[in-house]
Every structure is written in structure tokens, then in C-alpha cells.
Motif scaffolding. Structure first.
Motif, PDB file in Angstrom:
ATOM      1  N   GLU A   1      19.405  29.180 -82.023  1.00 40.59           N
ATOM      2  CA  GLU A   1      19.097  29.574 -83.297  1.00 40.59           C
ATOM      3  C   GLU A   1      17.753  30.260 -83.565  1.00 40.59           C
ATOM      4  OE1 GLU A   1      20.408  26.788 -82.709  1.00 40.59           O
ATOM      5  OE2 GLU A   1      22.407  27.366 -83.306  1.00 40.59           O
TER       6      GLU A   1
ATOM      7  N   PRO B   1      26.145  31.655 -75.683  1.00 39.96           N
ATOM      8  CA  PRO B   1      25.368  30.740 -76.307  1.00 39.96           C
ATOM      9  C   PRO B   1      25.583  29.477 -76.260  1.00 39.96           C
ATOM     10  CG  PRO B   1      26.802  32.174 -77.626  1.00 39.96           C
ATOM     11  CD  PRO B   1      26.967  32.606 -76.520  1.00 39.96           C
TER      12      PRO B   1
ATOM     13  N   GLY C   1      20.804  40.062 -76.776  1.00 41.78           N
ATOM     14  CA  GLY C   1      20.995  38.669 -77.392  1.00 41.78           C
ATOM     15  C   GLY C   1      22.407  38.623 -78.213  1.00 41.78           C
TER      16      GLY C   1
ATOM     17  N   LYS D   1      18.001  33.732 -81.807  1.00 41.79           N
ATOM     18  CA  LYS D   1      18.966  34.880 -82.615  1.00 41.79           C
ATOM     19  C   LYS D   1      18.172  35.182 -83.670  1.00 41.79           C
ATOM     20  CE  LYS D   1      23.389  34.314 -81.277  1.00 41.79           C
ATOM     21  NZ  LYS D   1      24.359  35.447 -80.824  1.00 41.79           N
TER      22      LYS D   1
ATOM     23  N   GLY E   1      17.924  37.332 -89.801  1.00 38.33           N
ATOM     24  CA  GLY E   1      18.062  36.179 -88.888  1.00 38.33           C
ATOM     25  C   GLY E   1      18.249  34.861 -89.349  1.00 38.33           C
TER      26      GLY E   1
ATOM     27  N   THR F   1      21.297  33.634 -74.335  1.00 38.50           N
ATOM     28  CA  THR F   1      21.651  33.421 -75.645  1.00 38.50           C
ATOM     29  C   THR F   1      22.885  34.631 -75.912  1.00 38.50           C
ATOM     30  OG1 THR F   1      19.513  32.768 -76.542  1.00 38.50           O
ATOM     31  CG2 THR F   1      21.094  33.708 -78.343  1.00 38.50           C
ATOM     32  N   GLY F   2      22.663  35.747 -75.483  1.00 32.99           N
ATOM     33  CA  GLY F   2      23.670  36.842 -75.732  1.00 32.99           C
ATOM     34  C   GLY F   2      25.064  36.648 -74.476  1.00 32.99           C
TER      35      GLY F   2
ATOM     36  N   GLU G   1      23.589  40.161 -80.766  1.00 38.16           N
ATOM     37  CA  GLU G   1      23.762  40.554 -81.996  1.00 38.16           C
ATOM     38  C   GLU G   1      23.249  42.036 -82.243  1.00 38.16           C
ATOM     39  OE1 GLU G   1      24.894  38.540 -84.192  1.00 38.16           O
ATOM     40  OE2 GLU G   1      24.612  36.407 -83.401  1.00 38.16           O
TER      41      GLU G   1
ATOM     42  N   SER H   1      21.415  33.004 -88.024  1.00 41.77           N
ATOM     43  CA  SER H   1      21.128  31.916 -87.201  1.00 41.77           C
ATOM     44  C   SER H   1      21.390  30.494 -87.705  1.00 41.77           C
ATOM     45  CB  SER H   1      19.963  32.136 -86.347  1.00 41.77           C
ATOM     46  OG  SER H   1      18.729  31.850 -87.459  1.00 41.77           O
TER      47      SER H   1
ATOM     48  N   SER I   1      18.141  43.125 -79.445  1.00 45.88           N
ATOM     49  CA  SER I   1      19.319  42.321 -80.086  1.00 45.88           C
ATOM     50  C   SER I   1      20.610  42.098 -79.651  1.00 45.88           C
ATOM     51  CB  SER I   1      19.461  43.143 -81.464  1.00 45.88           C
ATOM     52  OG  SER I   1      18.216  42.961 -82.266  1.00 45.88           O
TER      53      SER I   1
END
Lengths: 321, 321
Positions: free
Chosen positions: A206, A195, A63, A209, A109, A191-192, A65, A113, A60
Motif C-alpha cells: 500500500e 502484489p 509498480g 502504491k 495514491g 509490488t508491480g 499502476e 492504495s 508507476s
């Protein structure tokens, strides 16, 4: 000369491993019985339940989050598992608990997202919601489920390694392989990291995430079920310090809270370091209040060293360029 | 960087020396895991236990159980491995105590349970328990409520201790046992105060004031740390307990409770002396180590719990916590 430089650069890039080695050495000298098979097994067991969640949380954080609701989810699942196991049997209880974990992750999520809500706010709200649900479910009362077979399974060992530690090691290996060798892993980093760029490169940001939370919810449920089996009980209080403990292990391992970097290996070292530190301080027979002071000071020092090293590395790179 | 490394190594050296020095003592060593180490009640309990242990030639090491049975299980496993002469266990919750009591029994190390009861399924296997009768304490509070509200009855606010803990569960059970027999008494609010925390109690009482103003007649607090928060919230809202006829009863009889009783704004406290409990816990452990108490005896070193009011406060001032 080259060897010296190589060692220096290893130290600079792996402060946590060096710190761990120093502490193991010092505790071995100062704390009686620290470096024994029994105690090493004990340390591994102590870090396993939360460690399992730490690896999922690492995905997470890489990524971009994080999830505050895991602590409440753990407490709730322990209650749910013990209650359902009594009423409907162990296997239905396991299935329902895993489904609840998945569903919680999915809800988190989707809100983050699809609805573009802030993860901090969403998971904080979810944390309160689940805690309230747990308190309502049993009226604040803990549950027990004294099942000798499950208890022996969770407190037993295989090849002298505790059962729960096997789960920890398997989760570590799985997360390491996913992050390092799969497209899913590469896309989580992308993504992390950025993005916008990831989206331009065709990554379904999305989806990734959302999956970060789904995986975390599922893994937290697994960990909570194991905790229930180990204690033969469920309580809303179980796992109340889970989020902070897990994030401490991840950050001290060197995974950036900013996302886009880090690894399961780093989390492994970070979690192990915290386990060694806590166990060693207890073995030194230091009173709880002083243990907290020392733990806090050491964690700050190790993270400071790591940060200073990283900043120097960046500065050198800029100067070279 | 070098400075930080030097500080780290110096800290380690101090720890190593401290550890070596502690390992050399000739006295009996007892390990005490306190589930609610940071709760206001536990500070005087820890101090009393430490002082009483010293007087009796016992070296007591207290650690923070963090309100989590899994943390306590890990701590106790480490303590067993360290070879302590005795263990004092303050359970975070009864349900989570099954595995811990079994582990203690298997270890053969004499131990004492303190403050909160263990699960009924293992209660007959223990050496003994040092603590109050929480149901009886709750019933004393309930009886005070019934007597003071009289035939008119009234509305009651219950500020309960941490969810899932034996004192919170049983004090409330005892209270309800009595007041539920009277239809003219209505409990309008009953919430747990996380960690028995004064600040949280104050915040929750502010919510009560927002919802109900001063439209309640009796406040039942599970301990005086909670009562202190309640009183502060009422004071901050300009509600004078004496003038508005709000009667409060707590448990503990600490300085805040005694001040309230003497000041005429707090009716009374069911005594729960942290000092007495700490001393009884250590004494039970000593008796277990001396072989005077054996596994399965399940003796009860009971704390006294009379209702302290303005009539008898002089007798109990300073012995609460």
C-alpha cells in the motif's frame, strides 16, 4: 559463430536501440542537417519536458499502476505558476506548485492504495477534476508571465546542453539509480510484479502504491514549472497529450504495462526514439497528415517486433525447460 | 521477424527517397505550423494556403501544432535550423507565443502570424497578422442577438471554441460586450468545446437539452463546426429550431451553416473565410520574404466578416469554409 549469436541476441533483446540506430542512419542520409549538433540539441530539448514525466511514469508502470491525471495537472500547474509568480513571487509560486503536485499524487495514491479503487477510474476522475479547476481558476483564459530571467534560464544551456535537458538527464539518472540500486526500487518491482507475493515477503504494498503517485505528481509539477518558464505562459491546454506521449515512449522502450518489469534506461531509449522519429519526419518536409500515418505505422512495427521477440524468447525458455 | 524488418527498411528507403527528392526543389520553401490542424475549419484553410502557395511558386509544408505552444516552439526551432525561407505561425494561444515570437525574431527568417493574435507584449515586433477581428465578430453576433430578441430579451446558450484560444476568448468577449448592456438577456450556459470538435459540441448540446429542454431563445456558436454539432443534437432530440423559435448564429459560413440559413433553421453566420485567411497568410509571408513587410510593421491582413443571412447568402455561399 559465437559472435554472430551474440549480435543476434543483442538485436533480439534491444529492438528499440537497433531501430533507433537505423532511423538515425537513414535520417542522416535523407534529411539535410539532421546529424548536426544544433539538431541533436533540439531533439534533446524536444523530449526533455515530457521525458522528465516519462521517468516518473515508468516507476508507476513498473509498480503496476498508471496515472491519467498528469496531463491535466501539467496544464493546471502552468496556470497556477504563472498566476502566483505574478502575485506572490517566483519562489512562493514554485513551492505552492510543488505542494499541489505532491497533494494531487497523495490523493490519487490514497484512493488507489487505501480505498482499493481502480487507478484508471481514480485518475480519470482526477483528470476531469483538475481540468475543471483549471478552467474555473482563470475562466479558461491562459496566463502569461514574461520574466526574461526565468525565460533565459529555461531556454538557456549549460555546457551546450539545454537547461531543461539537464533536468531530464538528472531525473533519468535518479530514477535509474533508485530502481536499480535501492530497496525502494526493488520493492516497486515486487509490488508491480505480484502484489500478493510481495505482501507475503513483507513489502508494504500500500505504501509503495501510494508513493508511485506521489512521485509522479511531484515530478509532473517540476516539469510543468519548467514548461511555464520556457514559454513564459500557462494554459490549461499545455500537456494535453502528455499522458499518451509519455506512455508511448515507455511502451516502445519495452516496459511492460502489466507491471513488474522495465527500466528507466528503456524509457530513455523509447523517448529518444520518438523524438528522433518526430524530428526526422519534420525535417523530411512531409505533410502533417502523412507524418501521423508514418509515425503510427512505425510505432506499431517496432512494438510488434519487440513483442514477437519477447514471445519467442518465452517459447524457447519453455521448450528448453 | 525478417518480414517485419524488411517492411521497416522498405519504409525507411521510401522516406529517404522522398526526403532527398523534396530537398532538391528550387522554389522558396515555407513552413507552416497550424495549432489546430485537425479542427474542421483548418482543413479548407490548409488546402487554400497550399493551393495559393503553389500558384505563387512557394512550397508549403504544414505540420500539426497539436494545440500546444511548446510543440510549436520545438517545430519552429527545427524549421529555423532547416533554413526555411519563410514561416507561417498559427498560434495555439497568445500567452504561449512570447517565446516563439522572440525565437522567430532572433532567427531573422521572415514570418507571418495567422488566425490568432500573439501576446500584446510582442505584438509590435511582428511582421504582420492575417486573420479576422475576433472581437468584432463576437460583437456582430451579440448585436444580432440583441436585435433578434428585441425588447422581450431571452435566454442565451453560448457554445464557445477551445478554451484558452484567441478566437474563443475574443469572440465571447465581443459577444458579451454587446449583450451585457441589456438586462433582459441572460446567458444561461457558456462552455468551451474542446478542439472545436463537432462531436463534442453535439454531446455538450445534449447536456444543455437535458438541463434546459428548449427553454432558451438564442444559441451563439463560435464556429460552424460547433453549430453543426448543436444542430444535430437538437434534431436528434426532436427540437425543430424554426418551430420552437430558437435562433442560432454562428461564425464561419461553411456548408452546414449555409444549409441551415437556406433551410430557415439557422439565422446566420458572421463570415470567417478559411480560404481567405489561408491565402492572406501565405501572401503576408510572401510579402515578408520579398521585403515589402518588415519586422515591427505589425500590418494586419484583415479577413472580411459581414453577417451572412438569408438576405445575402447567395453572395457568400462557398467562400466560408
Amino acid at each position: 559463430m559465437k559472435k554472430k549469436r551474440d549480435f543476434g541476441s543483442f538485436v533480439k533483446s534491444n529492438i528499440i536501440i537497433v531501430a533507433l540506430a537505423v532511423f538515425v542512419l537513414l535520417f542522416s542520409v535523407s534529411a539535410k542537417g539532421f546529424l548536426t549538433v544544433n539538431n541533436i540539441t533540439n531533439i534533446l530539448l524536444q523530449i526533455s519536458t515530457y521525458g522528465i514525466v516519462a521517468f516518473a511514469m515508468t516507476i508507476s508502470i513498473i509498480g503496476g499502476e498508471f496515472d491519467l491525471s498528469v496531463s491535466s495537472l501539467m496544464g493546471f500547474i502552468t496556470l497556477l505558476f504563472t498566476d502566483l509568480a505574478k502575485k506572490a513571487g517566483v519562489f512562493p509560486a514554485i513551492l505552492v506548485c510543488l505542494a499541489v503536485g505532491l497533494l494531487t499524487g497523495l490523493l490519487n495514491g490514497l484512493m488507489v492504495s487505501r480505498l482499493k479503487m481502480n487507478a484508471f477510474v481514480v485518475t480519470l476522475g482526477m483528470m476531469m477534476f483538475i481540468k475543471g479547476l483549471a478552467l474555473t481558476y482563470t475562466g479558461g483564459r491562459p496566463n502569461n508571465f514574461p520574466n526574461p530571467a526565468l525565460n533565459s534560464f529555461a531556454n538557456g544551456s549549460l555546457l551546450r546542453i539545454p537547461t531543461i535537458t539537464w533536468f531530464f538527464l538528472i531525473t533519468f539518472l535518479a530514477v535509474h539509480l533508485i530502481l536499480r540500486y535501492t530497496r525502494f526500487g526493488r520493492n516497486v518491482y515486487a509490488t508491480g510484479g505480484n502484489p500478493t507475493v510481495a505482501r507475503m515477503a513483507g513489502v508494504n504494498v500500500e505504501f509503495y502504491k501510494m508513493m508511485l503517485f506521489v512521485i509522479l505528481g511531484f515530478v509532473t509539477s517540476v516539469s510543468a514549472i519548467l514548461m511555464s518558464m520556457r514559454l513564459s505562459a500557462g494554459n490549461v491546454l499545455y500537456g494535453s497529450d502528455l499522458t499518451m506521449s509519455v506512455i508511448a515512449g515507455i511502451v516502445i522502450g519495452g516496459t511492460s504495462m502489466a507491471g513488474g518489469s522495465g527500466s528507466a534506461v528503456r524509457t530513455f531509449w523509447g523517448t529518444l526514439f520518438i523524438g528522433v522519429l518526430f524530428n526526422g519526419l519534420q525535417r523530411l518536409e512531409i505533410q502533417a497528415s502523412w507524418q501521423d500515418v508514418i509515425k503510427g505505422a512505425i510505432l506499431i512495427m517496432v512494438i510488434s517486433m519487440d513483442t514477437i521477440m519477447a514471445q519467442r524468447k518465452v517459447r524457447k525458455t519453455i521448450v528448453r525447460d | 521477424m525478417k518480414k517485419l524488418l524488411a517492411i521497416l527498411l522498405a519504409t525507411m528507403l521510401v522516406l529517404a527517397m522522398a526526403g532527398s527528392a523534396m530537398a532538391e526543389g528550387g522554389t522558396r520553401k515555407v513552413f507552416f505550423t497550424n495549432a489546430f490542424y485537425t479542427a474542421p475549419f483548418c482543413d479548407p484553410l490548409n488546402n487554400a494556403a497550399t493551393a495559393y502557395a503553389q500558384e505563387n511558386g512557394v512550397e508549403l509544408t504544414i505540420v500539426d501544432g497539436q494545440g500546444d505552444a511548446s510543440v510549436q516552439l520545438d517545430q519552429i526551432k527545427t524549421a529555423i535550423d532547416q533554413g526555411y525561407d519563410g514561416i507561417i505561425y498559427f498560434p495555439a494561444d497568445a500567452e504561449g507565443s512570447i517565446t516563439i515570437v522572440n525565437t522567430l525574431n532572433e532567427s531573422g527568417i521572415p514570418y507571418a502570424i495567422i488566425d490568432s493574435r500573439v501576446d500584446a507584449s510582442v505584438a509590435d515586433t511582428i511582421y504582420g497578422f492575417a486573420g479576422p477581428d475576433n472581437i468584432q465578430m463576437g460583437e456582430a453576433g451579440g448585436q444580432a442577438c440583441v436585435d433578434l430578441l428585441g425588447e422581450e430579451g431571452g435566454k442565451v446558450v453560448c457554445m464557445m471554441g477551445a478554451a484558452g484560444t484567441d478566437p474563443a476568448t475574443n469572440r465571447q468577449q465581443g459577444f458579451v460586450n454587446i449583450v451585457s448592456q441589456h438586462d433582459n438577456i441572460e446567458i444561461i450556459y457558456a462552455e468551451n468545446v474542446e478542439g472545436w470538435d463537432t462531436a463534442i459540441a453535439m454531446s455538450q448540446m445534449q447536456d444543455v437539452i437535458t438541463r434546459f429542454g428548449d427553454d432558451y431563445d438564442f444559441i451563439w456558436c463560435h464556429d460552424d463546426g460547433i453549430y453543426q454539432g448543436v444542430h444535430q443534437a437538437l434534431e436528434a432530440a426532436g427540437i425543430d429550431e424554426a418551430e420552437s423559435g430558437i435562433i442560432s448564429v454562428g461564425t464561419g459560413c461553411n456548408a452546414a451553416g449555409v444549409a441551415g440559413i437556406r433551410g430557415g433553421y439557422h439565422y446566420g453566420d458572421v463570415l470567417h473565410s478559411a480560404k481567405e485567411e489561408g491565402q492572406l497568410g501565405v501572401q503576408l509571408c510572401i510579402d515578408a520574404m520579398d521585403g515589402k513587410v518588415k519586422p515591427g510593421d505589425a500590418v494586419w491582413y484583415k479577413c472580411s466578416s459581414p453577417l451572412v443571412t438569408i438576405e445575402n447568402v447567395d453572395e457568400f455561399d462557398g467562400i466560408g469554409w
